[in-house]
Design an enzyme around this catalytic site. Sequence first.
Site, PDB file in Angstrom:
ATOM      1  N   HIS A   1       0.956  -1.054  -0.085  1.00 26.31           N
ATOM      2  CA  HIS A   1      -0.188   0.061   0.063  1.00 26.31           C
ATOM      3  C   HIS A   1       0.883   1.366  -0.031  1.00 26.31           C
ATOM      4  CE1 HIS A   1      -2.012   3.200   2.605  1.00 26.31           C
ATOM      5  NE2 HIS A   1      -2.675   3.190   1.441  1.00 26.31           N
TER       6      HIS A   1
ATOM      7  N   HIS B   1      -9.405  -4.091  17.377  1.00 29.16           N
ATOM      8  CA  HIS B   1     -10.246  -5.505  17.682  1.00 29.16           C
ATOM      9  C   HIS B   1     -10.006  -6.879  17.661  1.00 29.16           C
ATOM     10  CE1 HIS B   1     -10.868  -4.401  13.443  1.00 29.16           C
ATOM     11  NE2 HIS B   1     -11.190  -5.846  13.142  1.00 29.16           N
TER      12      HIS B   1
END
Length: 303
Positions: free
Chosen positions: A107, A176
């Site tokens: 990325h 998370h």
Amino acid sequence: MTIIKQEKTLFFFKNLQNIICNTFSKIDGKSLFKEDMWNTKKGYGRTRILKKGKVFEQVSVNFSHVFGKSLPKSSSNKKRDLENCSYQASGISVVSHPKNPYVPTSHLNIRFFLAKNKKRKTIWWFGGGFDLTPYYGFYQDVIHWHTIAKKICQPFGDDIYFKYKKWCDDYFFIKHRNESRGIGGLFFDDLCLPDFHSAFLFSKSIGKGYIDAYFPIVNLRKSYSWGSRERNFQLYRRGRYVEFNLLLDRGTLFGIQSNGRIESILSSMPPLVKWEYGWHPKPNSPESKLYTDFLPIKDWIDK
């Protein structure tokens, strides 16, 4: 002067898009990019997508220049003086999803913002960086990646690499899941010091550095043999990429909050992905080494 800054950055982003697309196409050797030129009331852009290649399952290389009357919260949370202020944002975003699981996903993002604060003063800044998301880690690749990252930063200060590496590690941590998305790289934002020339030069170095860092890894791993086991693990790990992009990524949130062009915003998503309830790699397996040896945050090269 503001117009000159904008023209310089737009030329750079468009030219970098051409260079990166040509490099991907040359390495893939099968597929070429399809270009989608778009223009709306809120801006314009050039989305390029490579699909179903020999090496890459999908690559998105996006250029955009957008405008708005109110800077979205994803960009103004730390800039209270710019809340509800007009802005321009331009940049390039690159995401590669290789076919071969031994080739990592990569990325790159470089962006330039112009905004007018409540006193009608023009404020500008750069942001961006690059990061690597392997499925099967190789120390050689990770050290190469971070060596290039440090080399980019060195002319701008001895502490810059470690500052932006930590920022990258923190930013791409999936809270998370309590794990990193990949092995990091560089991440920076709000860069406007010491002056435009230096900030722009650093941003350009990020673009060149991505090319120098990523494509040698692709060439080294693209011929590795793989089968259904590796493919299933790749698809499973892509799920983490999707979770981060949709829930945590500021660029995605900025695009959505600014009512941007959704096809371009979500072009970073992998074409195929899977989730499995309660899945864990077998101890001491090649898959488990990603979790034990590569995802934990660490200093990959000496200080």
